[in-house]
Design a protein around this motif. Structure first.
Motif, PDB file in Angstrom:
ATOM      1  N   GLU A  55     -42.844  76.935 -36.015  1.00 49.57           N
ATOM      2  CA  GLU A  55     -42.612  76.636 -34.596  1.00 49.57           C
ATOM      3  C   GLU A  55     -42.034  75.227 -34.436  1.00 49.57           C
ATOM      4  OE1 GLU A  55     -45.513  77.844 -35.839  1.00 49.57           O
ATOM      5  OE2 GLU A  55     -45.275  79.914 -35.139  1.00 49.57           O
ATOM      6  N   THR A  56     -42.537  74.304 -35.272  1.00 48.28           N
ATOM      7  CA  THR A  56     -42.001  72.936 -35.221  1.00 48.28           C
ATOM      8  C   THR A  56     -40.528  72.955 -35.611  1.00 48.28           C
ATOM      9  OG1 THR A  56     -44.164  72.040 -35.695  1.00 48.28           O
ATOM     10  CG2 THR A  56     -42.300  70.614 -36.193  1.00 48.28           C
ATOM     11  N   ALA A  57     -40.176  73.820 -36.555  1.00 51.19           N
ATOM     12  CA  ALA A  57     -38.768  73.911 -36.959  1.00 51.19           C
ATOM     13  C   ALA A  57     -37.910  74.361 -35.785  1.00 51.19           C
ATOM     14  CB  ALA A  57     -38.632  74.886 -38.125  1.00 51.19           C
ATOM     15  N   VAL A  58     -38.437  75.275 -34.959  1.00 53.00           N
ATOM     16  CA  VAL A  58     -37.670  75.729 -33.791  1.00 53.00           C
ATOM     17  C   VAL A  58     -37.488  74.559 -32.813  1.00 53.00           C
ATOM     18  CG1 VAL A  58     -37.551  77.403 -31.901  1.00 53.00           C
ATOM     19  CG2 VAL A  58     -38.535  78.090 -34.087  1.00 53.00           C
ATOM     20  N   LEU A  59     -38.536  73.754 -32.654  1.00 57.03           N
ATOM     21  CA  LEU A  59     -38.411  72.570 -31.798  1.00 57.03           C
ATOM     22  C   LEU A  59     -37.374  71.602 -32.372  1.00 57.03           C
ATOM     23  CD1 LEU A  59     -39.279  70.570 -29.551  1.00 57.03           C
ATOM     24  CD2 LEU A  59     -41.121  69.799 -31.067  1.00 57.03           C
ATOM     25  N   VAL A  60     -37.464  71.338 -33.672  1.00 53.60           N
ATOM     26  CA  VAL A  60     -36.544  70.389 -34.304  1.00 53.60           C
ATOM     27  C   VAL A  60     -35.096  70.829 -34.060  1.00 53.60           C
ATOM     28  CG1 VAL A  60     -35.708  69.587 -36.559  1.00 53.60           C
ATOM     29  CG2 VAL A  60     -38.162  69.536 -36.041  1.00 53.60           C
ATOM     30  N   ARG A  61     -34.864  72.119 -34.221  1.00 52.00           N
ATOM     31  CA  ARG A  61     -33.485  72.614 -34.043  1.00 52.00           C
ATOM     32  C   ARG A  61     -33.047  72.561 -32.582  1.00 52.00           C
ATOM     33  NH1 ARG A  61     -33.121  77.124 -38.774  1.00 52.00           N
ATOM     34  NH2 ARG A  61     -32.883  75.579 -40.430  1.00 52.00           N
ATOM     35  N   THR A  62     -33.990  72.720 -31.670  1.00 52.37           N
ATOM     36  CA  THR A  62     -33.655  72.589 -30.238  1.00 52.37           C
ATOM     37  C   THR A  62     -33.217  71.146 -29.947  1.00 52.37           C
ATOM     38  OG1 THR A  62     -35.276  74.272 -29.699  1.00 52.37           O
ATOM     39  CG2 THR A  62     -34.612  72.833 -27.894  1.00 52.37           C
ATOM     40  N   LEU A  63     -33.960  70.205 -30.500  1.00 54.00           N
ATOM     41  CA  LEU A  63     -33.622  68.789 -30.275  1.00 54.00           C
ATOM     42  C   LEU A  63     -32.279  68.473 -30.928  1.00 54.00           C
ATOM     43  CD1 LEU A  63     -37.189  67.412 -31.111  1.00 54.00           C
ATOM     44  CD2 LEU A  63     -36.178  67.566 -28.821  1.00 54.00           C
ATOM     45  N   GLU A  64     -32.048  69.064 -32.084  1.00 56.04           N
ATOM     46  CA  GLU A  64     -30.790  68.807 -32.791  1.00 56.04           C
ATOM     47  C   GLU A  64     -29.590  69.376 -32.030  1.00 56.04           C
ATOM     48  OE1 GLU A  64     -32.402  68.304 -37.390  1.00 56.04           O
ATOM     49  OE2 GLU A  64     -31.701  70.265 -36.746  1.00 56.04           O
ATOM     50  N   VAL A  65     -29.718  70.585 -31.501  1.00 56.08           N
ATOM     51  CA  VAL A  65     -28.557  71.109 -30.752  1.00 56.08           C
ATOM     52  C   VAL A  65     -28.342  70.308 -29.475  1.00 56.08           C
ATOM     53  CG1 VAL A  65     -28.684  73.467 -31.663  1.00 56.08           C
ATOM     54  CG2 VAL A  65     -29.758  72.948 -29.466  1.00 56.08           C
ATOM     55  N   GLY A  66     -29.390  69.624 -29.014  1.00 58.09           N
ATOM     56  CA  GLY A  66     -29.251  68.739 -27.852  1.00 58.09           C
ATOM     57  C   GLY A  66     -28.615  67.407 -28.210  1.00 58.09           C
ATOM     58  N   GLY A  67     -28.303  67.202 -29.487  1.00 58.09           N
ATOM     59  CA  GLY A  67     -27.590  65.982 -29.897  1.00 58.09           C
ATOM     60  C   GLY A  67     -28.432  64.979 -30.650  1.00 58.09           C
ATOM     61  N   ALA A  68     -29.752  65.237 -30.783  1.00 63.75           N
ATOM     62  CA  ALA A  68     -30.618  64.250 -31.459  1.00 63.75           C
ATOM     63  C   ALA A  68     -30.497  64.353 -32.980  1.00 63.75           C
ATOM     64  CB  ALA A  68     -32.069  64.477 -31.049  1.00 63.75           C
ATOM     65  N   GLU A  69     -30.694  63.200 -33.610  1.00 64.92           N
ATOM     66  CA  GLU A  69     -30.872  63.215 -35.062  1.00 64.92           C
ATOM     67  C   GLU A  69     -32.390  63.162 -35.277  1.00 64.92           C
ATOM     68  OE1 GLU A  69     -29.165  59.765 -36.935  1.00 64.92           O
ATOM     69  OE2 GLU A  69     -30.301  60.134 -38.769  1.00 64.92           O
ATOM     70  N   VAL A  70     -32.943  64.218 -35.843  1.00 61.56           N
ATOM     71  CA  VAL A  70     -34.410  64.288 -35.963  1.00 61.56           C
ATOM     72  C   VAL A  70     -34.836  63.922 -37.380  1.00 61.56           C
ATOM     73  CG1 VAL A  70     -36.446  65.771 -35.737  1.00 61.56           C
ATOM     74  CG2 VAL A  70     -34.492  66.097 -34.206  1.00 61.56           C
ATOM     75  N   ILE A  71     -35.839  63.079 -37.465  1.00 61.24           N
ATOM     76  CA  ILE A  71     -36.428  62.752 -38.767  1.00 61.24           C
ATOM     77  C   ILE A  71     -37.883  63.195 -38.678  1.00 61.24           C
ATOM     78  CG2 ILE A  71     -36.767  60.961 -40.517  1.00 61.24           C
ATOM     79  CD1 ILE A  71     -34.731  59.966 -37.606  1.00 61.24           C
ATOM     80  N   LEU A  72     -38.276  64.093 -39.588  1.00 62.20           N
ATOM     81  CA  LEU A  72     -39.594  64.735 -39.474  1.00 62.20           C
ATOM     82  C   LEU A  72     -40.483  64.425 -40.663  1.00 62.20           C
ATOM     83  CD1 LEU A  72     -41.429  66.992 -38.078  1.00 62.20           C
ATOM     84  CD2 LEU A  72     -40.293  68.616 -39.598  1.00 62.20           C
ATOM     85  N   CYS A  73     -41.770  64.130 -40.360  1.00 61.59           N
ATOM     86  CA  CYS A  73     -42.781  64.141 -41.422  1.00 61.59           C
ATOM     87  C   CYS A  73     -43.950  64.984 -40.906  1.00 61.59           C
ATOM     88  CB  CYS A  73     -43.247  62.727 -41.773  1.00 61.59           C
ATOM     89  SG  CYS A  73     -44.154  61.895 -40.465  1.00 61.59           S
ATOM     90  N   GLY A  74     -44.839  65.408 -41.797  1.00 61.86           N
ATOM     91  CA  GLY A  74     -45.992  66.207 -41.376  1.00 61.86           C
ATOM     92  C   GLY A  74     -47.041  65.312 -40.720  1.00 61.86           C
ATOM     93  N   SER A  75     -47.926  65.928 -39.911  1.00 63.25           N
ATOM     94  CA  SER A  75     -48.979  65.124 -39.284  1.00 63.25           C
ATOM     95  C   SER A  75     -50.336  65.409 -39.910  1.00 63.25           C
ATOM     96  CB  SER A  75     -49.014  65.380 -37.778  1.00 63.25           C
ATOM     97  OG  SER A  75     -49.244  66.745 -37.534  1.00 63.25           O
TER      98      SER A  75
END
Ligand SMILES: NC(=O)c1ccc[n+]([C@@H]2O[C@H](COP(=O)([O-])OP(=O)(O)OC[C@H]3O[C@@H](n4cnc5c(N)ncnc54)[C@H](O)[C@@H]3O)[C@@H](O)[C@H]2O)c1
Length: 417
Positions: A55-75
């Protein structure tokens, strides 16, 4: 290298899971469609410290198509899905996460996110924010704002703000109704049971199931355990919540009274050492212990170790402790959130709303001018929008207030007639 994951060859497997989640996240899907056209996050570097699930991956890709560069680590050191992060890494996301990390590795990943100088932070538990504010203060100047996903994180942030330590505005996504009422209650309710079953495969019907706490998450767990046929006991420290549990039909008592009765214990308080040495000493032979609160401090694991003369791993996420008093106790998921350590976290349908809130809040923070340093609520328009799209996706229509009703509901003049 712009990623560090366990095994990049798992990408295809992860991609299938992300597709599956995406098909069950219609609200985020609609936001993603608009983001693709409008690019509201163009040029933003967004540092996210979230449970790295499908689900987080779906969020990351939503932010990316919105133009963001996402840098992810686990919590969390135990909650990353290696196939999902492999899929993200293979498609260009900067991701630093793998399952079963040491503390050193965990914070190495958090620091990698900070190395990329994010302008927005998205946290689950406030480890990213607290690292920025304690060890990486030189990186604070590039941060415009952030958001927080969970109760424990919001508690930490409010404490930082009270102490004058918070240096940029954060939105408490956790507290908004479309997050807390659904993710915490129904998400944690279902996925905690899922984690217990995947770790242990025990029968829940007929068992005495002790839920420690009766907040948003714990209520969901208690209701689901009852639904599976368990006899549920609730323990609380808040008198009103304890009363609520009684009137919801649960037995309420102190934990020391419940300790010798329970077959399964689940802590969901956000507190520390709620299951402590004195409780462990009087538990039944064979009792199982799980935690679904944010940190692995709710069960006093050092006390469990101290009371034990041996320990063995029975199967993934199930450790047997042989106590010196002859009893065996079983710890699930090393005392970390059992729904993420032993299962897949919340169902996609509920993360749809939490992560729709996150995506819209990122856009709102980025567009805001002069947002003051504070822990802010999610704007009501965002919460209403997320709920409306979700209802729409379910094909459910609701009524609207008439003008007369709106007037009536905001007036003091009309009373007994
Ligand atoms: N597992 C998950 O996926 C998940 C999801 C959301 C939140 N969480 C975490 O779950 C925890 C609880 O969140 P919440 O939203 O339910 O919080 P909440 O504030 O609604 O509820 C916490 C409850 O625990 C009670 N409590 C505190 N100390 C206690 C003690 N010693 N004994 C008994 N009860 C005690 C409080 O009185 C309160 O009613 C937090 O750590 C949160 O971050 C986990």
């Amino acid at each position: 290298m712009s990623y560090k994951v366990k095994d990049i060859s798992l990408a295809a497997e992860g991609e299938l899971l992300i597709d599956w989640a995406s098909d069950h996240m219609p609200v985020l899907g609609l936001i993603s469609k608009r983001f693709r056209e409008e690019k509201p996050l163009e040029g933003i570097r967004l540092g996210a410290c979230l449970h790295a699930t499908k689900e987080t991956a779906v969020l990351v890709r939503t932010l990316e198509v919105g133009g963001a560069e996402v840098i992810l680590c686990g919590s969390n050191p135990l909650s990353t899905h290696d196939n999902v992060v492999a899929a993200l890494a293979a498609t260009g996301t900067k991701v630093y996460a793998w399952r079963e990390q040491t503390m050193e590795e965990y914070y190495w990943c958090v620091n990698k996110v900070i190395d990329h100088t994010p302008a927005i932070t998205m946290d689950d538990g406030a480890d990213l924010v607290s690292t920025l504010h304690s060890k990486r203060t030189e990186n604070l100047k590039t941060v415009k704002g952030g958001s927080e996903e969970t109760t424990t994180g919001v508690i930490r942030l409010r404490s930082m703000h009270r102490n004058g330590a918070l240096k940029y505005p954060i939105v408490a996504v956790n507290d908004t109704p479309t997050k807390r009422m659904f993710d915490n209650r129904y998400g944690t309710g279902q996925s905690t049971i899922d984690g217990i079953l995947r770790a242990s495969s025990v029968m829940l019907a007929g068992k005495v199931f002790v839920v420690v706490g009766y907040g948003w998450c714990a209520r969901g767990v208690a209701q689901r355990a009852r639904g599976m046929g368990s006899h549920v006991i609730v323990t609380e420290v808040d008198p009103a919540k304890a009363l609520e549990a009684i009137m919801d039909g649960f037995q309420v008592m102190t934990l020391i009274e419940a300790a010798p009765k329970g077959d399964i214990f689940v802590t969901v308080t956000g507190d520390t050492k709620v299951i402590d040495e004195q409780h462990l000493r009087v538990m039944k032979d064979g009792a199982m212990l799980a935690n679904s609160g944010h940190f692995n401090v709710e069960i006093n694991i050092p006390a469990l170790e101290m009371l034990s003369k041996g320990k063995r791993r029975i199967r993934p996420d199930l450790d047997e402790y042989k106590l010196k008093n002859g009893h065996k106790l079983y710890l699930l998921g090393e005392g970390r959130l059992v729904n993420l350590a032993a299962a897949e976290g919340h169902p996609s349908e509920v993360m749809d709303m939490s992560f729709a809130d996150q995506a819209l809040v990122a856009e709102w923070v980025w567009k805001s001018k002069d947002l003051k340093i504070d822990v802010h609520d999610v704007p009501k328009e965002i919460d209403d929008l997320v709920a409306s799209i979700k209802l729409n996706s379910m094909g459910v229509k609701i009524d609207k207030l008439t003008d007369e009703q709106k007037k009536y509901l905001t007036s003091w003049r009309e009373g007994t007639v």
